[in-house]
Design a protein around this motif. Structure first.
Motif, short mmCIF file in Angstrom:
data_model
loop_
_atom_site.label_atom_id
_atom_site.label_comp_id
_atom_site.label_asym_id
_atom_site.label_seq_id
_atom_site.Cartn_x
_atom_site.Cartn_y
_atom_site.Cartn_z
N GLY A 144 -32.85 -19.45 -7.23
CA GLY A 144 -33.44 -19.79 -8.51
C GLY A 144 -34.51 -18.83 -9.00
N VAL A 145 -34.83 -17.80 -8.22
CA VAL A 145 -35.87 -16.85 -8.62
C VAL A 145 -35.24 -15.75 -9.46
CG1 VAL A 145 -37.53 -15.15 -7.79
CG2 VAL A 145 -37.30 -17.34 -6.62
N PRO A 146 -35.77 -15.53 -10.67
CA PRO A 146 -35.21 -14.46 -11.51
C PRO A 146 -35.50 -13.08 -10.93
CG PRO A 146 -37.13 -15.46 -12.56
CD PRO A 146 -36.86 -16.24 -11.31
N ALA A 147 -34.79 -12.07 -11.42
CA ALA A 147 -34.96 -10.70 -10.94
C ALA A 147 -36.35 -10.16 -11.26
CB ALA A 147 -33.89 -9.80 -11.55
N GLU A 148 -36.91 -10.54 -12.41
CA GLU A 148 -38.22 -10.06 -12.83
C GLU A 148 -39.04 -11.23 -13.35
OE1 GLU A 148 -37.50 -7.18 -15.90
OE2 GLU A 148 -36.92 -5.64 -14.45
N VAL A 149 -40.34 -11.21 -13.01
CA VAL A 149 -41.25 -12.24 -13.49
C VAL A 149 -42.52 -11.55 -13.98
CG1 VAL A 149 -42.58 -14.31 -12.92
CG2 VAL A 149 -40.35 -13.93 -11.84
N ALA A 150 -42.79 -11.67 -15.27
CA ALA A 150 -43.99 -11.06 -15.85
C ALA A 150 -45.23 -11.87 -15.44
CB ALA A 150 -43.88 -11.01 -17.37
N HIS A 151 -46.29 -11.17 -15.08
CA HIS A 151 -47.56 -11.79 -14.70
C HIS A 151 -48.67 -11.23 -15.57
CE1 HIS A 151 -45.36 -12.89 -11.09
NE2 HIS A 151 -46.39 -13.56 -10.65
N THR A 152 -49.55 -12.09 -16.02
CA THR A 152 -50.77 -11.68 -16.71
C THR A 152 -51.92 -12.40 -16.03
OG1 THR A 152 -49.64 -11.40 -18.82
CG2 THR A 152 -52.03 -11.69 -18.89
N ILE A 153 -52.91 -11.63 -15.58
CA ILE A 153 -54.09 -12.20 -14.93
C ILE A 153 -55.30 -11.76 -15.74
CG2 ILE A 153 -55.44 -12.33 -12.81
CD1 ILE A 153 -52.75 -11.32 -11.45
N THR A 154 -56.11 -12.74 -16.15
CA THR A 154 -57.33 -12.42 -16.88
C THR A 154 -58.53 -12.86 -16.06
OG1 THR A 154 -57.27 -14.50 -18.12
CG2 THR A 154 -56.24 -12.57 -19.15
N PHE A 155 -59.63 -12.14 -16.22
CA PHE A 155 -60.86 -12.38 -15.48
C PHE A 155 -61.97 -12.54 -16.51
CE2 PHE A 155 -57.98 -9.69 -13.11
CZ PHE A 155 -57.94 -10.25 -11.85
N GLY A 156 -62.33 -13.79 -16.82
CA GLY A 156 -63.33 -14.06 -17.83
C GLY A 156 -64.68 -14.38 -17.21
N ALA A 157 -65.72 -13.73 -17.73
CA ALA A 157 -67.07 -13.96 -17.22
C ALA A 157 -67.54 -15.37 -17.59
CB ALA A 157 -68.02 -12.92 -17.77
N LEU A 158 -68.17 -16.05 -16.63
CA LEU A 158 -68.78 -17.36 -16.81
C LEU A 158 -70.28 -17.22 -16.53
CD1 LEU A 158 -66.17 -19.58 -14.92
CD2 LEU A 158 -66.53 -19.45 -17.40
N PRO A 159 -71.06 -18.22 -16.91
CA PRO A 159 -72.49 -18.17 -16.61
C PRO A 159 -72.73 -18.07 -15.10
CG PRO A 159 -72.00 -19.95 -18.15
CD PRO A 159 -70.69 -19.40 -17.68
N ASP A 160 -73.88 -17.58 -14.74
CA ASP A 160 -74.32 -17.48 -13.33
C ASP A 160 -73.45 -16.54 -12.51
OD1 ASP A 160 -76.37 -19.36 -13.85
OD2 ASP A 160 -74.98 -21.02 -13.47
N GLY A 161 -72.85 -15.51 -13.15
CA GLY A 161 -72.10 -14.50 -12.41
C GLY A 161 -70.78 -14.97 -11.85
N ARG A 162 -70.21 -16.00 -12.42
CA ARG A 162 -68.92 -16.51 -11.95
C ARG A 162 -67.79 -15.98 -12.82
NH1 ARG A 162 -68.44 -21.92 -12.30
NH2 ARG A 162 -67.30 -22.11 -10.38
N THR A 163 -66.54 -16.28 -12.42
CA THR A 163 -65.36 -15.80 -13.14
C THR A 163 -64.34 -16.90 -13.31
OG1 THR A 163 -65.62 -13.59 -12.20
CG2 THR A 163 -63.45 -14.12 -13.08
N ARG A 164 -63.77 -16.96 -14.49
CA ARG A 164 -62.59 -17.83 -14.70
C ARG A 164 -61.38 -16.91 -14.63
NH1 ARG A 164 -63.62 -20.73 -19.22
NH2 ARG A 164 -64.23 -22.50 -17.94
N MET A 165 -60.57 -17.08 -13.60
CA MET A 165 -59.35 -16.30 -13.45
C MET A 165 -58.19 -17.15 -13.93
SD MET A 165 -57.82 -14.42 -10.06
CE MET A 165 -57.40 -15.95 -9.23
N ARG A 166 -57.40 -16.57 -14.81
CA ARG A 166 -56.26 -17.29 -15.39
C ARG A 166 -55.05 -16.42 -15.28
NH1 ARG A 166 -55.32 -18.42 -21.54
NH2 ARG A 166 -53.42 -19.59 -21.35
#
Length: 132
Positions: free
Chosen positions: A110-132
Motif C-alpha cells: 500500500g505504500v506509493p512509489a513517492e511520498v512528498a514531505h514538507t517539514i516546517t519549523f516555526g519559532a515559539l516563545p521561550d526558544g521553542r519550536t513548532r514542527m509541522r
C-alpha cells in the motif's frame, strides 16, 4: 488526516512542539549524527544516514531492527526546497542501499512509489519550536 479535494491524495499532518529553537530542530533533520539518534520507530536503529541536504541533493537513510526480524531498509530523500531553518521539502522513496527505487513488489504493501514531505519549523516563545 485529510483527503485533498482536487485529487485522490491522502494528506497526513502531524505537529509537535519541541523544547529547542528552530535552528536546533532543523539540525535534527540535517545532521547525520543527530538524525541517527532518533530516525525510525521505537526499537529500530538508523545504521545509514548519508545526507546531502540541498535543492537537488539526495540523502540515503535506513532503519533496522534485526532482533525484531526487520532487516535494514533504505529510503532516499530528494530535496526540492531547503530554507534553513524554516522549511524542508523532499520526496521520499523506498530504495536499495544505492538509492535505486524499489519496485512495488518490494515496498511495504500500500505504500506509493513517492511520498512528498514538507517539514516546517516555526519559532515559539521561550526558544521553542513548532514542527509541522
Amino acid at each position: 488526516m485529510t483527503e485533498d479535494s482536487t485529487s485522490s491524495e491522502l494528506i497526513v499532518e502531524a505537529t509537535r512542539e519541541l523544547d529547542a529553537p528552530p535552528a536546533v530542530a532543523w539540525r535534527s533533520w540535517t545532521d547525520a549524527a543527530i538524525l541517527q539518534r532518533w530516525w525510525g520507530p521505537t526499537g529500530f536503529t538508523c545504521p545509514t544516514a548519508d545526507l546531502d541536504v540541498r535543492v537537488g541533493g539526495t540523502s540515503i537513510v535506513s532503519m533496522s531492527a534485526p532482533e525484531l526480524g526487520f532487516p535494514e531498509m533504505f529510503s532516499s530523500w530528494d530535496y526540492t526546497r531547503v530554507d534553513e531553518p524554516d522549511r524542508l521539502e523532499f520526496v521520499f522513496r523506498f530504495t536499495d542501499e544505492h538509492g535505486a527505487p524499489l519496485p512495488e513488489t518490494a515496498r511495504p504493501p500500500g505504500v506509493p512509489a513517492e511520498v512528498a514531505h514538507t517539514i516546517t519549523f516555526g519559532a515559539l516563545p521561550d526558544g521553542r519550536t513548532r514542527m509541522r
